[in-house]
Design a protein around this motif. Structure first.
Motif, mmCIF file in Angstrom:
data_model
loop_
_atom_site.group_PDB
_atom_site.id
_atom_site.type_symbol
_atom_site.label_atom_id
_atom_site.label_comp_id
_atom_site.label_asym_id
_atom_site.label_seq_id
_atom_site.Cartn_x
_atom_site.Cartn_y
_atom_site.Cartn_z
ATOM 1 N N THR A 1 26.885 46.610 51.502
ATOM 2 C CA THR A 1 28.147 46.953 50.820
ATOM 3 C C THR A 1 28.666 45.764 50.011
ATOM 4 O OG1 THR A 1 28.736 48.496 52.583
ATOM 5 C CG2 THR A 1 30.542 47.709 51.193
ATOM 6 N N VAL A 2 28.680 44.595 50.638
ATOM 7 C CA VAL A 2 29.180 43.395 49.948
ATOM 8 C C VAL A 2 28.268 43.071 48.759
ATOM 9 C CG1 VAL A 2 29.651 40.920 50.183
ATOM 10 C CG2 VAL A 2 30.261 42.487 52.047
ATOM 11 N N THR A 3 26.971 43.169 48.975
ATOM 12 C CA THR A 3 26.020 42.876 47.892
ATOM 13 C C THR A 3 26.244 43.827 46.721
ATOM 14 O OG1 THR A 3 24.414 42.176 49.557
ATOM 15 C CG2 THR A 3 23.558 42.648 47.343
ATOM 16 N N HIS A 4 26.337 45.113 47.023
ATOM 17 C CA HIS A 4 26.509 46.127 45.966
ATOM 18 C C HIS A 4 27.778 45.847 45.167
ATOM 19 C CE1 HIS A 4 27.402 50.160 44.286
ATOM 20 N NE2 HIS A 4 26.094 50.232 44.183
ATOM 21 N N ALA A 5 28.843 45.491 45.874
ATOM 22 C CA ALA A 5 30.125 45.258 45.196
ATOM 23 C C ALA A 5 30.063 44.030 44.279
ATOM 24 C CB ALA A 5 31.234 45.089 46.235
ATOM 25 N N LEU A 6 29.277 43.025 44.686
ATOM 26 C CA LEU A 6 29.297 41.767 43.929
ATOM 27 C C LEU A 6 28.163 41.622 42.911
ATOM 28 C CD1 LEU A 6 30.527 39.374 46.720
ATOM 29 C CD2 LEU A 6 31.615 39.689 44.497
ATOM 30 N N LEU A 7 27.219 42.547 42.913
ATOM 31 C CA LEU A 7 26.092 42.406 41.981
ATOM 32 C C LEU A 7 26.526 42.287 40.517
ATOM 33 C CD1 LEU A 7 23.183 44.629 43.370
ATOM 34 C CD2 LEU A 7 23.153 42.162 42.913
ATOM 35 N N PRO A 8 27.479 43.110 40.056
ATOM 36 C CA PRO A 8 27.852 42.979 38.634
ATOM 37 C C PRO A 8 28.370 41.582 38.292
ATOM 38 C CG PRO A 8 28.673 45.039 39.548
ATOM 39 C CD PRO A 8 28.147 44.253 40.702
ATOM 40 N N THR A 9 29.208 41.014 39.152
ATOM 41 C CA THR A 9 29.748 39.696 38.809
ATOM 42 C C THR A 9 28.678 38.619 38.928
ATOM 43 O OG1 THR A 9 31.350 37.996 39.381
ATOM 44 C CG2 THR A 9 30.868 39.514 41.098
ATOM 45 N N LEU A 10 27.752 38.770 39.888
ATOM 46 C CA LEU A 10 26.666 37.780 40.004
ATOM 47 C C LEU A 10 25.780 37.824 38.763
ATOM 48 C CD1 LEU A 10 26.013 38.423 43.755
ATOM 49 C CD2 LEU A 10 26.295 36.125 42.807
#
Ligand code: NDP
Ligand code: 8X3
Length: 252
Positions: free
Chosen positions: A116-125
């Protein structure tokens, strides 16, 4: 340019040590965990060195994670390193004696929470571009099975394979993915696993010179600051005192 690290499970152990290590180098920090008081205390300690945003968050709460990430503002919005560290083991009993609710809590935290955390932050990464890093905390338990490891071992094997597959998908974006797999390490992990059994904690670490959270923090920081053309896919580390046992054989 100042970088930002997003660290889950920053209230204790590896996550807290990582926060201190990145702060020492002047990175801005987004620190999350369920124990808000501990996050506030850590932020007060680190704020002389960097800007800190605390998020009192349960990684199992998908809507809360997504809302918190969507609400990030500069300089916390431009995340250059995600340290997916929040996790736990519950129990050491053989599978046939285990509590299903504990199994589900490990899956919900170590697998679902991390994704969940990865999915949420992928665009900003991806927006942060080349040199950004996802550092997933796996475990030797994801490589080597042991009695009583059952679902915890399985959850950490997921972290390892997910890390590799994520790398494949992120090919060309410049975003790096590493899975760090530590062995015996001294932290509240053992108290959580044993339901607060201090005697079990003492037995586990006595005379073993285990890995310390600061050792992990140094390694995570090294991974996040490698030259941008390098990706460490997987890194397993153990205390010198730890190694393998032979297979066991039950004879007729
Ligand atoms: P700690 O128990 O000291 O820290 C665990 C951290 O995870 C805490 O900050 C805790 O915060 C957080 N956490 C747990 N559940 C949740 C949740 N549902 N939502 C948000 N945060 C959560 O253990 P370690 O520092 O040792 O463990 C960190 C990671 O390293 C874990 O993934 C663990 O599996 C792994 N690991 C540990 C090893 C060891 O021997 N110690 C070895 C190999 C890997 P809070 O309770 O405030 O929410
Ligand atoms: C924690 C290390 O060996 O207790 O991930 O599973 S071990």
């Amino acid at each position: 340019m100042t970088h930002t690290a997003f660290i889950t499970g920053a209230t204790s152990g590896f996550g807290r040590a990582c926060a201190r290590r990145f702060a020492e180098a002047g990175w801005h920090l987004v620190l999350s965990g369920r124990r808000g008081e501990r996050l506030k205390e850590l932020a007060a300690e680190l704020e002389p060195h960097c800007e800190v945003l605390t998020l009192t968050l349960d990684v199992r709460d998908t809507a809360a994670v997504q809302a918190a990430v969507a609400a990030l503002e500069s300089p916390f919005r431009e995340v250059h390193a995600l340290v997916n560290n929040a996790g736990l083991a519950l129990g050491t009993a053989p599978a046939q004696d285990c509590d299903l609710e504990q199994w589900h809590r490990m899956i919900d935290t170590n697998i679902k929470g991390l994704t969940t955390v990865t999915h949420a932050l992928l665009p900003t990464l991806i927006d942060s571009g080349a040199g950004s890093s996802i550092i997933n905390i796996g475990s030797v338990a994801g490589h080597w099975p042991y009695p009583g490891g059952n679902v915890y071992c399985g959850s950490k094997a997921f972290v390892e394979q997910f890390s590799y597959a994520l790398r494949s998908d992120l090919q060309g974006t410049g975003v790096r993915v590493s899975c760090l797999a530590p062995g015996l390490s001294e932290s509240e992990f053992t108290l959580v696993r044993t339901g607060g059994d201090q005697a079990a904690y003492d037995r586990m670490y006595q005379g073993a010179d285990p890995i310390q959270p600061e050792d992990i923090a140094d390694t995570v920081f090294w991974l996040a600051t490698l030259p941008r053309h390098l990706n460490v896919n997987s890194l397993e580390m153990m205390a010198v005192s730890q190694s393998w046992s032979p297979f066991t054989i039950t004879r007729r």
